[in-house]
Design a protein around this motif. Structure first.
Motif, short mmCIF file in Angstrom:
data_model
loop_
_atom_site.label_atom_id
_atom_site.label_comp_id
_atom_site.label_asym_id
_atom_site.label_seq_id
_atom_site.Cartn_x
_atom_site.Cartn_y
_atom_site.Cartn_z
N VAL A 9 0.86 -1.18 0.00
CA VAL A 9 0.00 0.00 0.00
C VAL A 9 0.90 1.23 0.00
O VAL A 9 1.62 1.50 0.96
CB VAL A 9 -0.93 0.01 1.22
N THR A 10 0.85 1.99 -1.10
CA THR A 10 1.74 3.13 -1.26
C THR A 10 0.93 4.41 -1.46
O THR A 10 -0.30 4.41 -1.45
CB THR A 10 2.67 2.93 -2.46
N GLY A 11 1.63 5.50 -1.71
CA GLY A 11 0.97 6.77 -1.99
C GLY A 11 1.81 7.63 -2.90
O GLY A 11 2.58 7.09 -3.69
N GLY A 12 1.77 8.93 -2.66
CA GLY A 12 1.19 9.70 -1.58
C GLY A 12 1.39 9.11 -0.18
O GLY A 12 2.19 8.24 0.05
N GLU A 13 0.62 9.61 0.74
CA GLU A 13 0.64 9.14 2.11
C GLU A 13 -0.63 8.35 2.39
O GLU A 13 -1.72 8.92 2.54
CB GLU A 13 0.76 10.32 3.07
N PRO A 14 -0.51 7.01 2.47
CA PRO A 14 -1.70 6.16 2.66
C PRO A 14 -2.52 6.49 3.90
O PRO A 14 -3.75 6.31 3.91
CB PRO A 14 -1.10 4.75 2.76
N LEU A 15 -1.86 6.98 4.96
CA LEU A 15 -2.60 7.24 6.20
C LEU A 15 -3.58 8.40 6.08
O LEU A 15 -4.36 8.65 6.98
CB LEU A 15 -1.61 7.50 7.34
N LEU A 16 -3.58 9.10 4.95
CA LEU A 16 -4.57 10.15 4.72
C LEU A 16 -5.91 9.58 4.28
O LEU A 16 -6.92 10.30 4.31
CB LEU A 16 -4.05 11.13 3.66
N ARG A 17 -5.95 8.32 3.86
CA ARG A 17 -7.23 7.73 3.45
C ARG A 17 -8.04 7.35 4.68
O ARG A 17 -7.59 6.55 5.51
CB ARG A 17 -7.00 6.50 2.56
N HIS A 18 -9.25 7.86 4.77
CA HIS A 18 -10.09 7.58 5.93
C HIS A 18 -10.52 6.11 5.99
O HIS A 18 -10.86 5.60 7.06
CB HIS A 18 -11.33 8.47 5.90
N ASP A 19 -10.52 5.45 4.84
CA ASP A 19 -10.98 4.06 4.78
C ASP A 19 -9.83 3.07 4.73
O ASP A 19 -10.03 1.89 4.41
CB ASP A 19 -11.88 3.86 3.55
N LEU A 20 -8.62 3.51 5.03
CA LEU A 20 -7.45 2.65 4.89
C LEU A 20 -7.61 1.34 5.64
O LEU A 20 -7.34 0.26 5.10
CB LEU A 20 -6.20 3.39 5.39
N TYR A 21 -8.06 1.40 6.88
CA TYR A 21 -8.15 0.19 7.71
C TYR A 21 -9.22 -0.75 7.19
O TYR A 21 -9.07 -1.97 7.24
CB TYR A 21 -8.40 0.59 9.16
N THR A 22 -10.30 -0.18 6.66
CA THR A 22 -11.36 -1.01 6.07
C THR A 22 -10.81 -1.80 4.88
O THR A 22 -11.09 -3.01 4.74
CB THR A 22 -12.52 -0.12 5.60
N VAL A 23 -10.03 -1.14 4.05
CA VAL A 23 -9.48 -1.81 2.86
C VAL A 23 -8.45 -2.86 3.25
O VAL A 23 -8.45 -3.97 2.71
CB VAL A 23 -8.87 -0.77 1.90
N ILE A 24 -7.58 -2.55 4.19
CA ILE A 24 -6.58 -3.52 4.62
C ILE A 24 -7.24 -4.74 5.25
O ILE A 24 -6.84 -5.89 4.99
CB ILE A 24 -5.60 -2.86 5.61
N GLU A 25 -8.24 -4.50 6.06
CA GLU A 25 -8.95 -5.62 6.68
C GLU A 25 -9.58 -6.50 5.61
O GLU A 25 -9.58 -7.74 5.72
CB GLU A 25 -10.02 -5.09 7.64
N HIS A 26 -10.10 -5.89 4.54
CA HIS A 26 -10.70 -6.66 3.45
C HIS A 26 -9.63 -7.48 2.73
O HIS A 26 -9.88 -8.66 2.39
CB HIS A 26 -11.40 -5.71 2.47
N MET A 27 -8.47 -6.90 2.50
CA MET A 27 -7.37 -7.66 1.91
C MET A 27 -7.05 -8.89 2.75
O MET A 27 -6.87 -10.00 2.23
CB MET A 27 -6.13 -6.79 1.79
N SER A 28 -6.99 -8.70 4.06
CA SER A 28 -6.66 -9.80 4.96
C SER A 28 -7.72 -10.89 4.90
O SER A 28 -7.39 -12.09 4.91
CB SER A 28 -6.51 -9.29 6.39
N LYS A 29 -8.98 -10.50 4.84
CA LYS A 29 -10.06 -11.50 4.77
C LYS A 29 -10.00 -12.30 3.47
O LYS A 29 -10.38 -13.47 3.43
CB LYS A 29 -11.41 -10.79 4.89
N LEU A 30 -9.50 -11.65 2.40
CA LEU A 30 -9.34 -12.36 1.13
C LEU A 30 -8.13 -13.29 1.14
O LEU A 30 -7.97 -14.11 0.23
CB LEU A 30 -9.19 -11.35 -0.01
N GLY A 31 -7.29 -13.16 2.16
CA GLY A 31 -6.11 -14.01 2.25
C GLY A 31 -4.83 -13.33 1.83
O GLY A 31 -3.75 -13.95 1.84
N MET A 32 -4.92 -12.06 1.43
CA MET A 32 -3.72 -11.33 0.99
C MET A 32 -2.92 -10.84 2.19
O MET A 32 -3.49 -10.42 3.20
CB MET A 32 -4.13 -10.12 0.15
N ARG A 33 -1.60 -10.88 2.07
CA ARG A 33 -0.72 -10.23 3.03
C ARG A 33 -0.44 -8.82 2.53
O ARG A 33 -0.56 -8.56 1.33
CB ARG A 33 0.57 -11.02 3.20
#
Length: 372
Positions: free
Chosen positions: A93-117
């Motif tokens: 996960v790159t940017g820019g600065e990824p921590l500016l996305r308000h939904d960052l944690y939602t997207v990362i959690e979804h990646m994890s549920k799909l099995g992605m590291r």
């Protein structure tokens, strides 16, 4: 020029390394015929809270393009999970600065549920203890934080007050339980003589590993003064000597800290495995793809936007990957110019693609070590 000469100067001591390098290269050669997606960049945003002088993406406070909504990126990820083995895909996960996305944690959690590291690349200035803990809770295990010098040298390119915040981010990431906390340093003439001090600072902060890279003529530096950011051949060799020496010392001490050079392109048999653990060649479009912030699909986010192959908002990501990446998998156009009669072609295959496109007159790492 060095790359045009036959490889006749190799000594017997070089052959074991050369065998290993050729073996590593064979894996990449197979991917030209049978691409296999295992690494995905998600350029989450082109917005950034800093305005670094050497930014390869020329990031600003506002994005120059509309960025993917939460629903859009989740939908794209779902199609990737359906069409590929998601458990084999590592997402950076790159940017820019990824921590500016308000939904960052939602997207990362979804990646994890799909099995992605996944990992995140950040300047660290926005990473507090809460943010670090949330990354771990979402399933992320790796973070890369930029440290570009001692305090004065870091802040010369990244802004006043950033050094302390970025170092603190390393400590917070370590304390939160991220399994791999990496520091990244863009090496330039000004900080080349301060690598020992930078290493001490990141070790004290708690970094597990250190990746050293050089700066390319792209983004804000496309027309900058070379002397300010660009290493000349003697300086390149000093950098590689430092990394080689430290890797040897760390191995001898059986320490857990890791250090490596991380730029694409063949360094020659005496350097290749001495400064990094394995094949450091470019895999763009072979096992690496990227989703840019507006849904555009390409091979590597460092490549010019003109090399994008389509949009995941219009076509399925897997269709773009399987049918439109021919330019990355066609070697004929690469074996031209200085590569045409190179004795190292079978290993290098034309160097790092983004370096070749950004600085076509100076992309060969053999030349960058001896100046031709």
């Amino acid at each position: 020029m060095r790359h045009r000469k036959p490889a006749s100067s190799i000594s017997l001591l070089d052959f074991p390394t050369l065998v290993r390098v050729r073996r590593d290269a064979e894996r990449r050669h197979r991917l030209f015929q049978a691409p296999d997606l295992t690494y995905l960049f998600w350029e989450s945003t082109l917005r950034c809270n800093l305005r670094c002088r050497h930014c390869g993406s020329s990031c600003e406070a506002q994005s120059p393009v509309p960025e993917l909504t939460t629903a859009q990126i989740l939908s794209i990820l779902d199609t990737i999970g359906e069409d590929f083995d998601a458990t084999r895909i590592f997402v950076s996960v790159t940017g820019g600065e990824p921590l500016l996305r308000h939904d960052l944690y939602t997207v990362i959690e979804h990646m994890s549920k799909l099995g992605m590291r996944s990992c995140i690349v950040t300047n660290g200035t926005l990473l507090g203890a809460c943010q670090a803990a949330r990354l771990v809770d979402c399933g992320m295990d790796t973070i890369s934080i930029s440290i570009d010098g001692t305090r004065e040298l870091h802040e010369q390119v990244r802004g006043k007050g950033t050094f302390r915040k970025s170092l603190a981010a390393i400590s917070r990431a370590r304390e939160a339980g991220l399994q791999v906390v990496e520091a990244i340093t863009c090496v330039r003439p000004a900080n080349l003589d301060h690598l020992d001090q930078i290493e001490r600072a990141i070790l004290d902060a708690g970094a597990h590993c250190w990746r050293l890279i050089t700066i390319d003529r792209m983004g804000r530096l496309a027309s900058a003064d070379d002397r300010e950011m660009w290493l000349n051949p003697p300086q390149v060799n000093r950098l590689l000597d430092f990394i080689e020496t430290r890797r040897r010392e760390i191995a001898k001490a059986n320490a857990s800290f890791r250090i490596q050079f991380s730029c694409g392109g063949f360094l020659g048999p005496r350097r290749e495995l001495a400064v990094r653990p394995g094949d450091g060649q470019c895999f763009a479009g072979l096992c690496v793809a990227s989703i840019l912030c507006d849904g555009t699909v390409g091979a590597c986010p460092s490549l010019p936007r003109s090399w994008a192959q389509g949009s995941a908002l219009q076509d399925r990501f897997s269709t773009i990957w399987r049918t439109r990446f021919q330019a990355f998998r066609d070697m004929s156009w690469r074996k031209t110019g200085i590569c045409a009669d190179c004795s190292w072609w079978d290993i290098c295959r034309g160097g790092g693609l983004h370096e070749r496109l950004a600085q076509p007159e100076a992309f060969c790492w053999l030349d960058r070590q001896d100046g031709g």
